[in-house]
Design an enzyme around this catalytic site. Structure first.
Site, PDB file in Angstrom:
ATOM      1  N   HIS A   1       0.812  -1.291   0.057  1.00  0.00           N
ATOM      2  CA  HIS A   1       0.025  -0.033  -0.173  1.00  0.00           C
ATOM      3  C   HIS A   1       0.825   1.375  -0.018  1.00  0.00           C
ATOM      4  O   HIS A   1       1.851   1.255   0.839  1.00  0.00           O
ATOM      5  CB  HIS A   1      -0.909   0.119   1.103  1.00  0.00           C
ATOM      6  CG  HIS A   1      -0.343   0.123   2.544  1.00  0.00           C
ATOM      7  ND1 HIS A   1      -0.113   1.396   3.013  1.00  0.00           N
ATOM      8  CD2 HIS A   1      -0.231  -0.759   3.410  1.00  0.00           C
ATOM      9  CE1 HIS A   1       0.005   1.117   4.370  1.00  0.00           C
ATOM     10  NE2 HIS A   1       0.388  -0.120   4.492  1.00  0.00           N
TER      11      HIS A   1
ATOM     12  N   ASP B   1       6.086   2.291   6.830  1.00  0.00           N
ATOM     13  CA  ASP B   1       4.679   1.697   6.680  1.00  0.00           C
ATOM     14  C   ASP B   1       3.827   2.545   5.640  1.00  0.00           C
ATOM     15  O   ASP B   1       3.131   3.394   6.105  1.00  0.00           O
ATOM     16  CB  ASP B   1       3.865   1.537   7.767  1.00  0.00           C
ATOM     17  CG  ASP B   1       2.553   0.969   7.826  1.00  0.00           C
ATOM     18  OD1 ASP B   1       2.130   0.572   6.826  1.00  0.00           O
ATOM     19  OD2 ASP B   1       1.877   1.203   8.922  1.00  0.00           O
TER      20      ASP B   1
ATOM     21  N   GLU C   1      -5.079   1.726   2.452  1.00  0.00           N
ATOM     22  CA  GLU C   1      -5.087   0.477   3.403  1.00  0.00           C
ATOM     23  C   GLU C   1      -5.351   0.804   4.869  1.00  0.00           C
ATOM     24  O   GLU C   1      -5.769   0.233   5.510  1.00  0.00           O
ATOM     25  CB  GLU C   1      -3.719  -0.405   3.192  1.00  0.00           C
ATOM     26  CG  GLU C   1      -3.660  -1.479   3.860  1.00  0.00           C
ATOM     27  CD  GLU C   1      -2.888  -1.482   5.359  1.00  0.00           C
ATOM     28  OE1 GLU C   1      -3.235  -2.418   5.919  1.00  0.00           O
ATOM     29  OE2 GLU C   1      -2.431  -0.350   5.691  1.00  0.00           O
ATOM     30  N   GLU C   2      -4.650   2.118   5.123  1.00  0.00           N
ATOM     31  CA  GLU C   2      -4.795   2.286   6.445  1.00  0.00           C
ATOM     32  C   GLU C   2      -6.132   2.912   7.033  1.00  0.00           C
ATOM     33  O   GLU C   2      -6.297   2.641   8.269  1.00  0.00           O
ATOM     34  CB  GLU C   2      -3.695   3.787   6.829  1.00  0.00           C
ATOM     35  CG  GLU C   2      -2.151   3.181   6.510  1.00  0.00           C
ATOM     36  CD  GLU C   2      -1.627   2.649   7.530  1.00  0.00           C
ATOM     37  OE1 GLU C   2      -2.503   2.235   8.440  1.00  0.00           O
ATOM     38  OE2 GLU C   2      -0.481   2.302   7.335  1.00  0.00           O
TER      39      GLU C   2
ATOM     40  N   ASP D   1       3.898  -5.888   3.558  1.00  0.00           N
ATOM     41  CA  ASP D   1       3.592  -4.616   4.471  1.00  0.00           C
ATOM     42  C   ASP D   1       4.848  -4.904   5.825  1.00  0.00           C
ATOM     43  O   ASP D   1       5.437  -5.796   5.859  1.00  0.00           O
ATOM     44  CB  ASP D   1       2.419  -4.808   4.979  1.00  0.00           C
ATOM     45  CG  ASP D   1       1.699  -3.262   5.321  1.00  0.00           C
ATOM     46  OD1 ASP D   1       2.433  -2.605   5.926  1.00  0.00           O
ATOM     47  OD2 ASP D   1       0.560  -3.307   5.233  1.00  0.00           O
TER      48      ASP D   1
ATOM     49  N   HIS E   1       3.881   3.201  13.464  1.00  0.00           N
ATOM     50  CA  HIS E   1       3.122   4.578  13.285  1.00  0.00           C
ATOM     51  C   HIS E   1       3.444   5.614  14.142  1.00  0.00           C
ATOM     52  O   HIS E   1       2.833   6.518  14.505  1.00  0.00           O
ATOM     53  CB  HIS E   1       1.390   4.149  13.528  1.00  0.00           C
ATOM     54  CG  HIS E   1       0.853   3.402  12.628  1.00  0.00           C
ATOM     55  ND1 HIS E   1      -0.424   3.473  12.450  1.00  0.00           N
ATOM     56  CD2 HIS E   1       1.162   2.740  11.486  1.00  0.00           C
ATOM     57  CE1 HIS E   1      -1.005   2.860  11.331  1.00  0.00           C
ATOM     58  NE2 HIS E   1       0.090   2.560  10.700  1.00  0.00           N
TER      59      HIS E   1
END
Lengths: 347, 366, 334
Positions: C65, C168, C200-201, C223, C309
Site C-alpha cells: 500500500h 509503513d 489500506e490504513e 507490509d 505509526h
C-alpha cells in the site's frame, strides 16, 4: 449411512478456520460417492453437487460452515511448552485442563496446563487466565517438538462424543458440523428425480473468523436462491433465550431484515404442510451468520436462514438432540424438493 | 395521486418501511415515477431501479459491443428507516422487541409506534416501568431495550398474536409537521432518507420535463437495508456497475445549543452537505470540487461536512467491482434515528437544484 | 535501496489522497514493466507479461500500500488554528508536537490543547498551528479538506538498520520496485501485476477493487509487521533482523496454507533468512485480496518493524533484502 454416524464422523475431522483443506480427502471419501461432483475452492470451501437431471434447473445453494474454532501455535519454549492464540471466539473459561491436538507434521496430543488449588494464591480462582498465560503441555522436549510442530500449526480440541439420555448427544464442533451432517444426509438420501433444482452443498470455510468463506463461495456458485443453516442457542436457565427455542423444538427459522421474506415465508409454509417441527426466531439487527453476506453477494441472492438449537456453543462439549438433527434434515429435503419455491425463485 | 415538494416528502415520511420491510415505500415510489423513466425494475435484493437513458446513444450497438455501452451514473437513496422487530410475545400479551438499525434507547420510552407489516398494522406504545416503581439504581438511567415492551392493548398472548408475532416489524408513529419561521422546517419520522427518495423522484420528473443533452445513462436506485449495514446499495452497484455514484443521504448536524463551532458537522439552511471523509469513505476530490464548483457557478447553497463521523452506503458502493467514484450529498437533519427528525425544506430544494445542475454540467466533470 | 526509500518517503500521501506518491511510483516502475494504469479508486497497477506460453501463464499479484496515516483539516478558527480529523490509526502520543507537512509545502506543529492529560490525547484535543496571524492568513495557505501528515524522513542507524516514516508501507513499495527491476533482468514465466494500493490504513480498501479488476491466480502482500523484541513489548516470536517474516495470520486474514508452506520451503532451500509471523492485532491488504470474487490464494511477506505509526519506524534492510530474494524465488517457482 445413518445420520448419527455422520454426526460422529464430521466433528472428528480437522477443520480449524483457515485449515479446512487439511481434511478434504477424508471428507470426499466419507460422502463423495453420493454426489456428482466434489471440489474445494481457493478459500477452502468444500462443495458437493447433486444434479436434478432436469434442463434449466435452478441452482440451489445450501450453506453450512465446516470450520471450527481452535487455536494456533505462537511460540514453543525450550522445555516443550506451547503458547497459542485463539482462532475464532474461543471461550477462555473452558481451556484450563482441556485436551487438545496439535496438528503438526503429525498429530500431537497435549493438555492445557492448569494451576492446582494447592499452588493458587487466594483470589486466583475468581480470575480467568488469558490466552497469553496458558500453555499446552505435550510431554515432548522442545527441540524434538520443533521438528513436528512449528509456529502456525493449528490446534483443535480433542474430539469427544458422548451419548446422553433421550437421544441427546454431546461433542465438539457441532457448530456447525451438526448442520453439515444433517444437510449432507438429507441431500444424499433424496432421489435425484425429486430435486427441484441442482443442489450445491457448500461446507464453507472461515465462518468463525468473519464469514469469509461464504462471501467468496456464494460469489463463485452464484445460485438462484440459498439456504443458510447454522446453530442457534437453545434455552438454558442462565440465558435470556426464549423458552420455546429449546432442544427438540425442531428447526428454528430466522426472521430478519436481511433474509428474503418471501423465501422465508414459503419455507415456513412448507414446514406446516409437511408437518416438520419448527419455531421462529427474530434477528432485528442481522444474524451473525453467513446469511449476512450471502444476500448481498453479486446481484443479490435470495436467502433464508434456519438453525438447529444447541447448548454450550463453542465449548468442547456442545449438546444437541438427534430429533432436531432429523428435523433439520427433513427441512432441508423439503426445501430442495419444493417446486413451489423453485418456481418463484428459479430463473 | 401525484405528490410534489413538501407533500411528496410528507407521504414518503408517513410510509411504513423499516429495514427488511420496504415494500410499501417501494410501491409508493413506483406510483410516483410512472412514466418518467425508460425502465423500472426490482432487483433480486428488492431495490427499485429506475433507468433514464442518455440521449443520442445507439443502444442496439451498445448491446453488441460492451465497449460502446454508455457511461452509467447511479444516484441512490435508501428507502428503509430505523424501526423495530418483535422478538417475543409474552403470555400477558406484551411485545418484546429489538431495534432495527441504531436507535438510542433514550428516545424510545413512551413513544407511539405501530406494529405489523406493509399490509396491516396495529397501534401500540413503548412502555416501561413507571417512575414510582423504579428502584434507586434504575432512576435517572436510561432503560435498556430488553426491559422495554410494546403494549398494543392486547388482553393476553393469544389476543396479541392475532395482530403481531415474532418477526413483525414496527416503526415510530409521527405525523409530518411544518413549523418554524415561514414554516420551512419539517418534522417527521424517516426524513432520513425519504427526503433523498423524494429528491430522486422530482429529479426524474424535471429531466422528463426539461431534457438536456447527456451521453450517459442515469440509474436511480432506491435501496434497502442501509440502516442495518447489510447494504442493498452494494447489490445495486454490483449489477449497475456505474462509474460514478451520487449518494443522497441525511447527516447529523449538531448545529444546536452547546456545541462548539468547530464541532458542528453541518448547519440547517446552508444547503446540502458534501462529505470529504467519513468512517466509511474518503471521497475523491475531483468530484467534490466539481460539485462545489457547480454550486458556486449557479449560486446554489451547499456546505462541506466539517467533521469526520458516521458512514453511509458510499463506502460499500465505492468498493464494488473494480471501484466506483462516490459523492455523498446529505440533507442536514437534526435528531436522526428518532421519531422526530427535523430538517429544512430550503436545503431540500437546494440539493435538488444542485444535483440537477451537476447532471446538466456533467461534461465539465468527465 | 536507501535512495528509493528516501524518494518514496519524501512526499505526503495520506489515505484517499495518494496522487503525489503514485506519481513517483509511476516514474520508478514504468521502465521495468509493460504497462501501468490506475483504477477507479486510484491504486496504481503495473503489469509485466511473463515468458510462459499463452494459456499456461498464471497471474500473480504483488501488493503494497502506498498511503500513509495523517490528518484532514476540518475547521479553521478565527485565530488561524486548524482543527483536524485523523485518517488512519494515529498514535497521538507519538504525534504530539510533531512537525506536519501539507501537500503545498506549508508546515505546522501538531499541538494538544494546553493541559490535556496524556490519557486524553485524541483528535478532538489537537490543533495545528501553522504560524498564521488569523483566519484570513491561514486560509491563504490551507483550506478545509486539505491534508497533512507528520514529516517524512529516513535516518541510518547502526548496521543495516534504518528509522523514519512512513516506512509503513513505502518499504513495501520499494520492495516491489526492486522486484520489478530484478524481473527485467531475469523474467519469470508467469504474468506479474505490481499493485500499489490506496486506502489500506483506513480499512484495506484499495486492494479490494484492484484484486477484483485483476482477478489473479495468487497474490503476495508486502507490509510491515510488529515484533516482540522491544522493551516491554508483548510476546511475539518475530524480531527485527530475524529475516523476512512469512505471515501465517493477522487479525484480518489466515494466509493460504499452501503459499505459506511454499514460502517456508523455498526459504529453507535457498538459504534465505526467514521467520514465521503471527500478528494478533492489525490487518493487511492480504484479507481484501483473499476475499475478492470467488477467492484468491493469498500470502504475505512482512518486514519486522519496531515503533509502528510513530515518527521513527525502525527496520533492518537485511530483512527487506531477504523478503525480495524470497519473492523472486516464489515467482520463479511453479
Amino acid at each position: 449411512m445413518e445420520l448419527k454416524e455422520l454426526m460422529m464422523a464430521l466433528p472428528a475431522l480437522m477443520s480449524v478456520s483457515g485449515y479446512e483443506k487439511a481434511s478434504d480427502k477424508e471428507l470426499y471419501e466419507l460422502v463423495g460417492e453420493h454426489f456428482d461432483e466434489c471440489f474445494t475452492d481457493a478459500l477452502n470451501n468444500h462443495f458437493f453437487v447433486k444434479r436434478s437431471g432436469k434442463e434449466n434447473a435452478p441452482k440451489i445453494l445450501i450453506d453450512t460452515h465446516y470450520d471450527e474454532i481452535g487455536m494456533i501455535v505462537t511460540r514453543i519454549s525450550d522445555d516443550g511448552f506451547v503458547s497459542v492464540a485463539p482462532i475464532g471466539g474461543v471461550d477462555t473459561r473452558i481451556l484450563q485442563a482441556g485436551e487438545v491436538i496439535i496438528y503438526g507434521k503429525e498429530k500431537v496430543y497435549g493438555v492445557i496446563g492448569s494451576t492446582p488449588p494447592h499452588l493458587a494464591q487466594p483470589g486466583d480462582a475468581d480470575k480467568l487466565k488469558s490466552m497469553e498465560e496458558l500453555y499446552i503441555d505435550t510431554g515432548i522436549p522442545g527441540d524434538e517438538l520443533c521438528e513436528i510442530v512449528r509456529l502456525g500449526s493449528p490446534v483443535g480440541f480433542k474430539p469427544v462424543y458422548t451419548e446422553l439420555l433421550n437421544d441427546r448427544i454431546c461433542g465438539k464442533s457441532f457448530d456447525d458440523k451438526a448442520c453439515a451432517a444433517s444437510v449432507l444426509y438429507a441431500v444424499m438420501n433424496t432421489p435425484r428425480e425429486e430435486l427441484a433444482g441442482d443442489v450445491c452443498v457448500m461446507l464453507s470455510s472461515q465462518e468463525e473468523v468473519g464469514l469469509r468463506g461464504a462471501r467468496v463461495g456464494g460469489f463463485g456458485i452464484y445460485p438462484d436462491y440459498a439456504l443458510v443453516l447454522d446453530v442457534t442457542f437453545a434455552y438454558t436457565p442462565d440465558t435470556e433465550i426464549r423458552k420455546d427455542v429449546c432442544l427438540e423444538s425442531g428447526v428454528c427459522i430466522t426472521l430478519s431484515p436481511i433474509t428474503d421474506r418471501r423465501l422465508t415465508r414459503m419455507a415456513i409454509d412448507m414446514c406446516r404442510e409437511k408437518e416438520i417441527k419448527y419455531t421462529l426466531e427474530a434477528a432485528p439487527k442481522g444474524t451473525g451468520t453467513n446469511a449476512n453476506v450471502m444476500g448481498i453477494t453479486r446481484e443479490g441472492i435470495p436467502t433464508a436462514l434456519a438453525s438447529m438449537p444447541i447448548k454450550s456453543m463453542h465449548s468442547p462439549s456442545e449438546l444437541l438432540s438427534m430429533a432436531d438433527a432429523q428435523s433439520l434434515a427433513d427441512f432441508t429435503v423439503g426445501f430442495i424438493t419444493s417446486t413451489e419455491i423453485a418456481e418463484v425463485f428459479g430463473k | 395521486m401525484m405528490y410534489n415538494g413538501k407533500e411528496l416528502i410528507k407521504e414518503l415520511s408517513l410510509a411504513f418501511g423499516p429495514s427488511g420491510c420496504e415494500d410499501g415505500v417501494r410501491e409508493l415510489i413506483k406510483s410516483q415515477i410512472d412514466g418518467v423513466c425508460d425502465e423500472m425494475y426490482c432487483d433480486r435484493a428488492g431495490n427499485l431501479i429506475a433507468v433514464v437513458h442518455g440521449q443520442g446513444i445507439d443502444y442496439d450497438l451498445a448491446v453488441n459491443s460492451p465497449d460502446r455501452r454508455p457511461d452509467r451514473v447511479m444516484i441512490c437513496a435508501h428507502m428503509d428507516e430505523v424501526g423495530f422487530m418483535i422478538t417475543d410475545v409474552t403470555d400477558a400479551g406484551y411485545l418484546k422487541f429489538g431495534t432495527v438499525g441504531g436507535i438510542d434507547p433514550r428516545v424510545l420510552c413512551g413513544r407511539p409506534v405501530c406494529v405489523g407489516d406493509e399490509n396491516s398494522r396495529v397501534s401500540g406504545v413503548i412502555a416501561s416501568k413507571a417512575i414510582h416503581l423504579q428502584s434507586r439504581e434504575e432512576r435517572g438511567k436510561s432503560t435498556p431495550i430488553n426491559k422495554m415492551y410494546i403494549d398494543i392493548g392486547a388482553k393476553d398472548g393469544e389476543d396479541a398474536r392475532k395482530y403481531a408475532d415474532i418477526g413483525s416489524f414496527g416503526t415510530f408513529v409521527s405525523d409530518f409537521v411544518s413549523f418554524g419561521k415561514d414554516g420551512k422546517y419539517m418534522k417527521g419520522k424517516a426524513l432520513d432518507d425519504r427526503c433523498g427518495c423524494a429528491l430522486m423522484i422530482e429529479l426524474m420528473r424535471a429531466i422528463k420535463d426539461k431534457p438536456f443533452d447527456r451521453s450517459f445513462d442515469l440509474y436511480f436506485a432506491f435501496t434497502r437495508c442501509e440502516e442495518i449495514g447489510v447494504s442493498g446499495a452494494t447489490v445495486a452497484a454490483n449489477s449497475i456497475q456505474p462509474s460514478t455514484a451520487i449518494i443522497l443521504e441525511s447527516t447529523a448536524v449538531a448545529d444546536i445549543a452547546g456545541v462548539d463551532k468547530s464541532r458542528r458537522v453541518a448547519e440547517l439552511g446552508e444547503g446540502g452537505a458534501i462529505s470529504l471523509a467519513d468512517r466509511s469513505t474518503i471521497y475523491d476530490m475531483a468530484i467534490v470540487n466539481f460539485a462545489l464548483g457547480v454550486a458556486e457557478k449557479y449560486g446554489i447553497k451547499c456546505q462541506v461536512k466539517k467533521y469526520v463521523s458516521g458512514g453511509n452506503d458510499a463506502g460499500n458502493v465505492q468498493r464494488c467491482g473494480v471501484g466506483v467514484t462516490p459523492l455523498a450529498l446529505s440533507m442536514p437533519t437534526r435528531y436522526l434515528h428518532s421519531a422526530s427528525n427535523v430538517s429544512c425544506y430550503d436545503d431540500y430544494v437546494a440539493m435538488r437544484e444542485l444535483v440537477e445542475a451537476m447532471l446538466r454540467d456533467w461534461r465539465f466533470y468527465k | 535501496m536507501l535512495n528509493t526509500i528516501k524518494t518514496l518517503t519524501a512526499v505526503r500521501a495520506i489515505s484517499g489522497r495518494e496522487k503525489a506518491v503514485s506519481d513517483k511510483l509511476l516514474k520508478l516502475i514504468a521502465p521495468h514493466v509493460d504497462n501501468v494504469r490506475s483504477d477507479a479508486m486510484g491504486s496504481l497497477i503495473a503489469f509485466k507479461k511473463g515468458t510462459g506460453k499463452d494459456g499456461e501463464r498464471k497471474s500473480r499479484m504483488l501488493c503494497a500500500h502506498m498511503d500513509e496515516i495523517g490528518f484532514l483539516v476540518t475547521f479553521i478558527d478565527d485565530n488561524g488554528y486548524l482543527r483536524i480529523a485523523p485518517i488512519g490509526g494515529i498514535n497521538f502520543v507519538a504525534a504530539t508536537y510533531s512537525l506536519v507537512e501539507f501537500a503545498n509545502g506549508t508546515k505546522g506543529i501538531l499541538v494538544p490543547e494546553s493541559g490535556t492529560a496524556p490519557a486524553d490525547l485524541r483528535a478532538e484535543k489537537f490543533y495545528i498551528d501553522i504560524g498564521a496571524k488569523d483566519k484570513k492568513e491561514a486560509e491563504k495557505k490551507v483550506k478545509i479538506g486539505d491534508y497533512c501528515a507528520v514529516e517524512g524522513r529516513v535516518e541510518r542507524l547502526a548496521g543495516k538498520r534504518i528509522a523514519g516514516r512512513p516506512l509503513d508501507d513505502r518499504i513495501g513499495c520499494a520492495m516491489l520496485i526492486k522486484i520489478a527491476e530484478a524481473l527485467k533482468e531475469a523474467p519469470c514465466e508467469d504474468d506479474v501485476y505490481f499493485v500499489f494500493s490506496v486506502q489500506e490504513e483506513v480499512g484495506i480498501r484499495g486492494a479490494r477493487t484492484a484484486a477484483y479488476g485483476i482477478d489473479p491466480d495468487s497474490a503476495l502482500c508486502f507490509d510491515i509487521t510488529g515484533t516482540g523484541d522491544a522493551i516491554g513489548s508483548k510476546p511475539m516470536a518475530c524480531s527485527v533482523g530475524g529475516g523476512a517474516a512469512i505471515k501465517i495470520k493477522d487479525a484480518s486474514v489466515i494466509c493460504d496454507v499452501e503459499i505459506t508452506e511454499q514460502l517456508i520451503s523455498l526459504a529453507k532451500e535457498k538459504g534465505i533468512k526467514y521467520q514465521c509471523e503471527i500478528l494478533l492485532h492489525g490487518g493487511t491488504d492480504t484479507a481484501s485480496i483473499q476475499a475478492s470474487r470467488a477467492g484468491v490464494r493469498a500470502g504475505a511477506i512482512s518486514v519486522p518493524t519496531r515503533y509502528i505509526h510513530s515518527g521513527f519506524e525502525m527496520l533492518d534492510l537485511n530483512d527487506v533484502q531477504a523478503g525480495i530474494s524470497l519473492t523472486l524465488a516464489w515467482l520463479g517457482a511453479k
